[in-house]
Design a protein around this motif. Structure first.
Motif, mmCIF file in Angstrom:
data_model
loop_
_atom_site.group_PDB
_atom_site.id
_atom_site.type_symbol
_atom_site.label_atom_id
_atom_site.label_comp_id
_atom_site.label_asym_id
_atom_site.label_seq_id
_atom_site.Cartn_x
_atom_site.Cartn_y
_atom_site.Cartn_z
ATOM 1 N N ALA A 176 0.811 -1.220 0.000
ATOM 2 C CA ALA A 176 0.000 0.000 0.000
ATOM 3 C C ALA A 176 0.842 1.266 0.000
ATOM 4 O O ALA A 176 0.425 2.292 -0.537
ATOM 5 C CB ALA A 176 -0.924 0.016 1.217
ATOM 6 N N GLY A 177 2.020 1.198 0.617
ATOM 7 C CA GLY A 177 2.824 2.413 0.668
ATOM 8 C C GLY A 177 4.083 2.266 1.479
ATOM 9 O O GLY A 177 4.296 1.266 2.179
ATOM 10 N N LEU A 178 4.931 3.284 1.369
ATOM 11 C CA LEU A 178 6.201 3.322 2.086
ATOM 12 C C LEU A 178 6.379 4.685 2.738
ATOM 13 O O LEU A 178 6.087 5.718 2.132
ATOM 14 C CB LEU A 178 7.369 3.078 1.127
ATOM 15 N N SER A 179 6.870 4.658 3.971
ATOM 16 C CA SER A 179 7.343 5.868 4.628
ATOM 17 C C SER A 179 8.843 5.939 4.392
ATOM 18 O O SER A 179 9.532 4.910 4.460
ATOM 19 C CB SER A 179 7.070 5.816 6.134
ATOM 20 N N LEU A 180 9.356 7.129 4.132
ATOM 21 C CA LEU A 180 10.777 7.276 3.833
ATOM 22 C C LEU A 180 11.419 8.248 4.806
ATOM 23 O O LEU A 180 10.895 9.324 5.070
ATOM 24 C CB LEU A 180 10.984 7.796 2.412
ATOM 25 N N THR A 181 12.566 7.853 5.331
ATOM 26 C CA THR A 181 13.369 8.759 6.122
ATOM 27 C C THR A 181 14.702 8.939 5.411
ATOM 28 O O THR A 181 14.882 8.487 4.273
ATOM 29 C CB THR A 181 13.522 8.234 7.562
ATOM 30 N N MET A 182 15.614 9.634 6.056
ATOM 31 C CA MET A 182 16.891 9.889 5.398
ATOM 32 C C MET A 182 17.635 8.584 5.172
ATOM 33 O O MET A 182 17.535 7.670 5.988
ATOM 34 C CB MET A 182 17.728 10.842 6.239
ATOM 35 N N PRO A 183 18.343 8.448 4.038
ATOM 36 C CA PRO A 183 18.642 9.503 3.054
ATOM 37 C C PRO A 183 17.818 9.384 1.766
ATOM 38 O O PRO A 183 18.310 9.679 0.687
ATOM 39 C CB PRO A 183 20.109 9.211 2.751
ATOM 40 N N LEU A 184 16.577 8.951 1.858
ATOM 41 C CA LEU A 184 15.815 8.556 0.676
ATOM 42 C C LEU A 184 14.853 9.615 0.146
ATOM 43 O O LEU A 184 14.246 9.419 -0.910
ATOM 44 C CB LEU A 184 15.007 7.285 0.993
#
Length: 279
Positions: free
Chosen positions: A58-66
């Motif tokens: 359904a989805g992705l949460s992104l943190t650094m470094p993306l």
């Protein structure tokens, strides 16, 4: 509903509080079969990871470094994410990837909750992706101008341009110079990671400003303690994290009844547990 998968990606990622927040939402909303986990992934690995996902995601949460590289890998990008120059959210639907930014919503809502949405002036510490989202949030709140304090002004042009894109008048100063500024009735927003602001805690406290520190653990930071001792209002990064997660959950699940109070309580319990265990 059928089983769906979601995750938070970045590096390092083991510390992320996002799984606690998203899993709590799934339980409260009755989304049985939905799962959410933390996955270590760097910039070089994101394209391959996306290519391997099927329609159950359904989805992705992104943190650094993306956050920046994600824009190049998405099929579509929201105007906000494009303007900020970074996406912390990828929504997967019908074989397509849509990039969005919920950090701005997180900052706006956190500042409103803390009573800090109408400062006389703002000094933002740091010039990275989080600072860019902060500038967009300040513009949404109606601020006309901001001072950006960075170690190397020559590297701040991309972030300065983000602020100007959203209609802000952005002045860039060296960090040491900016910390001599008096900000009576103003706000300091620290986007510096970890303990990077600690050496400047007393100088920041002397500005007379309120503080929004995007760090949420360990809390309180030395900076937060110094500003509190000086009589300033302080809010940490948990509110930003909470509200950006709420918006992410809405985007990924299509639900608009995310139980904010339940997520807040779950996140606070987990932070307290980590503090007790020294993590």
């Amino acid at each position: 509903m059928t089983a769906r998968f979601a995750a938070v990606l970045g590096t390092p990622i083991a510390h992320s509080l996002s799984p606690v927040l998203h899993r709590t939402a799934y339980a409260e909303l009755g989304l049985t079969g939905w799962s959410y986990r933390a996955i270590e992934c760097d910039e070089a690995g994101l394209a391959g990871f996306l290519a391997g996902l099927d329609g159950d995601w359904a989805g992705l949460s992104l943190t650094m470094p993306l956050k920046r590289v994600a824009l190049d890998l998405a099929d579509s990008v929201s105007d906000l994410a494009a303007g900020v120059g970074g996406a912390n959210t990828l929504v997967l639907s019908g074989g397509r990837v849509h990039a969005d930014n919920t950090d701005v919503h997180g900052v706006v809502t956190a500042l409103r909750e803390a009573g800090l949405a109408e400062p006389k002036s703002v000094l933002v510490l740091g010039g990275g992706a989080t600072a860019a989202s902060v500038l967009a949030a300040l513009a949404e709140l109606g601020l006309p101008a901001v001072t950006l304090a960075v170690r190397d002004p020559g590297r701040a042009d991309p972030t300065r341009r983000v602020g100007e894109r959203f209609g802000l008048d952005v002045r860039v100063l060296r960090l040491e110079e900016a910390l001599t500024t008096v900000l009576d009735g103003g706000l300091v927003v620290s986007t510096l990671p970890g303990r990077a602001a600690d050496p400047h805690a007393e100088a920041i406290a002397r500005t007379g400003a309120a503080l929004f520190d995007v760090v949420y653990a360990p809390w309180p930071t030395a900076l937060a303690r110094a500003v509190e001792r000086a009589g300033g209002t302080v809010t940490g990064g948990f509110g930003m994290l909470l509200h950006q997660a709420v918006r992410q959950i809405e985007l990924m699940t299509g639900r608009r009844d995310v139980p904010v109070a339940a997520l807040r309580a779950a996140g606070e319990r987990e932070l307290a547990r980590r503090a007790r265990n020294g993590g």
